[in-house]
Write an enzyme that holds these catalytic residues in place. Structure first.
Site, PDB file in Angstrom:
ATOM      1  N   HIS A  19     -44.656  14.539  25.402  1.00  0.00           N
ATOM      2  CA  HIS A  19     -45.140  15.089  24.279  1.00  0.00           C
ATOM      3  C   HIS A  19     -45.067  16.866  23.948  1.00  0.00           C
ATOM      4  O   HIS A  19     -44.975  16.961  25.685  1.00  0.00           O
ATOM      5  CB  HIS A  19     -46.405  15.262  23.667  1.00  0.00           C
ATOM      6  CG  HIS A  19     -47.937  14.894  24.500  1.00  0.00           C
ATOM      7  ND1 HIS A  19     -48.111  14.005  25.299  1.00  0.00           N
ATOM      8  CD2 HIS A  19     -48.391  16.323  24.826  1.00  0.00           C
ATOM      9  CE1 HIS A  19     -49.088  13.823  26.664  1.00  0.00           C
ATOM     10  NE2 HIS A  19     -49.098  15.947  25.756  1.00  0.00           N
ATOM     11  N   HIS A  70     -46.317  20.190  22.487  1.00  0.00           N
ATOM     12  CA  HIS A  70     -47.451  20.511  22.265  1.00  0.00           C
ATOM     13  C   HIS A  70     -46.954  21.981  21.422  1.00  0.00           C
ATOM     14  O   HIS A  70     -45.780  22.620  21.878  1.00  0.00           O
ATOM     15  CB  HIS A  70     -48.143  22.175  23.743  1.00  0.00           C
ATOM     16  CG  HIS A  70     -49.390  20.564  23.935  1.00  0.00           C
ATOM     17  ND1 HIS A  70     -50.852  20.315  23.784  1.00  0.00           N
ATOM     18  CD2 HIS A  70     -49.002  20.289  24.936  1.00  0.00           C
ATOM     19  CE1 HIS A  70     -50.896  19.042  24.246  1.00  0.00           C
ATOM     20  NE2 HIS A  70     -50.263  19.177  25.745  1.00  0.00           N
TER      21      HIS A  70
HETATM   22  P1  5GP Z   1     -51.372  16.824  27.522  1.00  0.00           P
HETATM   23  O1  5GP Z   1     -51.597  15.702  28.397  1.00  0.00           O
HETATM   24  O2  5GP Z   1     -50.253  16.683  27.761  1.00  0.00           O
HETATM   25  O3  5GP Z   1     -52.286  17.597  28.726  1.00  0.00           O
HETATM   26  O4  5GP Z   1     -52.045  17.027  25.956  1.00  0.00           O
HETATM   27  C1  5GP Z   1     -52.753  15.559  25.683  1.00  0.00           C
HETATM   28  C2  5GP Z   1     -53.151  16.369  24.507  1.00  0.00           C
HETATM   29  O5  5GP Z   1     -53.368  15.415  23.636  1.00  0.00           O
HETATM   30  C3  5GP Z   1     -54.468  17.277  23.959  1.00  0.00           C
HETATM   31  O6  5GP Z   1     -53.981  18.632  23.295  1.00  0.00           O
HETATM   32  C4  5GP Z   1     -55.187  16.352  23.897  1.00  0.00           C
HETATM   33  O7  5GP Z   1     -56.317  17.313  22.480  1.00  0.00           O
HETATM   34  C5  5GP Z   1     -54.686  15.419  22.720  1.00  0.00           C
HETATM   35  N1  5GP Z   1     -55.100  13.757  22.546  1.00  0.00           N
HETATM   36  C6  5GP Z   1     -56.088  13.744  23.078  1.00  0.00           C
HETATM   37  N2  5GP Z   1     -56.417  12.304  22.600  1.00  0.00           N
HETATM   38  C7  5GP Z   1     -55.794  12.174  21.327  1.00  0.00           C
HETATM   39  C8  5GP Z   1     -55.683  11.507  20.307  1.00  0.00           C
HETATM   40  O8  5GP Z   1     -55.816  10.292  19.970  1.00  0.00           O
HETATM   41  N3  5GP Z   1     -55.085  11.584  18.841  1.00  0.00           N
HETATM   42  C9  5GP Z   1     -54.374  13.398  18.765  1.00  0.00           C
HETATM   43  N4  5GP Z   1     -53.967  13.434  17.597  1.00  0.00           N
HETATM   44  N5  5GP Z   1     -54.293  13.423  20.324  1.00  0.00           N
HETATM   45  C10 5GP Z   1     -55.164  13.461  21.175  1.00  0.00           C
END
Ligand code: 5GP
Length: 139
Positions: free
Chosen positions: A103, A105
């Site tokens: 993903h 951001h």
């Molecule tokens: P990373 O893996 O890059 O650290 O971030 C994962 C991102 O996913 C975080 O910013 C977190 O807030 C978001 N996130 C985690 N669980 C969910 C979810 O169930 N739904 C959504 N829409 N975002 C999520």
């Protein structure tokens, strides 16, 4: 590298078994609001194809993904009248990755306004829906 886990939370969002506030969808890509936004308008862009992160992604998938990141970045910038847009993408826990489906951001930034912590507090879903409406209108 650890194998892709088909039960990760974004795979469940893609399958529709977990709700999300959606912004954009095409054959290969989905964009939705981050539930723990670091700034108003924080959204995520993911490919439908499963990969753990950028490191194991198919280059053909990446080629289709980045134009959508650009499209959403411009829409979020316009919708929030932002001064800039922060794009972030983490690979493996050491780099801050917490969800193991690739993903990007996309976070609108305003001069002088600090970001909230990564994966901090949950946002109100009605607020996310209202913000998503603004971003969709700018697409
Ligand atoms: P990373 O893996 O890059 O650290 O971030 C994962 C991102 O996913 C975080 O910013 C977190 O807030 C978001 N996130 C985690 N669980 C969910 C979810 O169930 N739904 C959504 N829409 N975002 C999520």
């Amino acid at each position: 590298m650890t194998a892709y886990d088909r039960d990760n939370i974004f795979a469940k969002i893609l399958a529709g078994t977990i709700p999300s506030v959606k912004l954009y969808e095409d054959e290969d890509t989905l964009a939705f609001m981050d539930v723990m936004p670091q700034a108003p308008g924080h959204l995520l862009v993911i490919p439908k194809a499963g990969s753990r992160n950028l490191l194991d992604a198919d280059p053909a998938v990446l080629a289709k993904l980045l134009p959508v990141v650009q499209k959403l970045a411009n829409a979020a910038k316009e919708a929030f009248e932002a001064d800039g847009v922060y794009i972030a993408q983490f690979n493996e826990p050491a780099a801050g990755q917490t969800v193991f489906h690739l993903h990007f951001h996309v976070i609108p930034r305003h001069d002088g306004l600090p970001l909230k912590p990564h994966a901090g507090g949950m946002a109100d879903v009605e607020l996310l829906k209202a913000q998503a409406e603004k971003i969709r209108a700018a697409l």
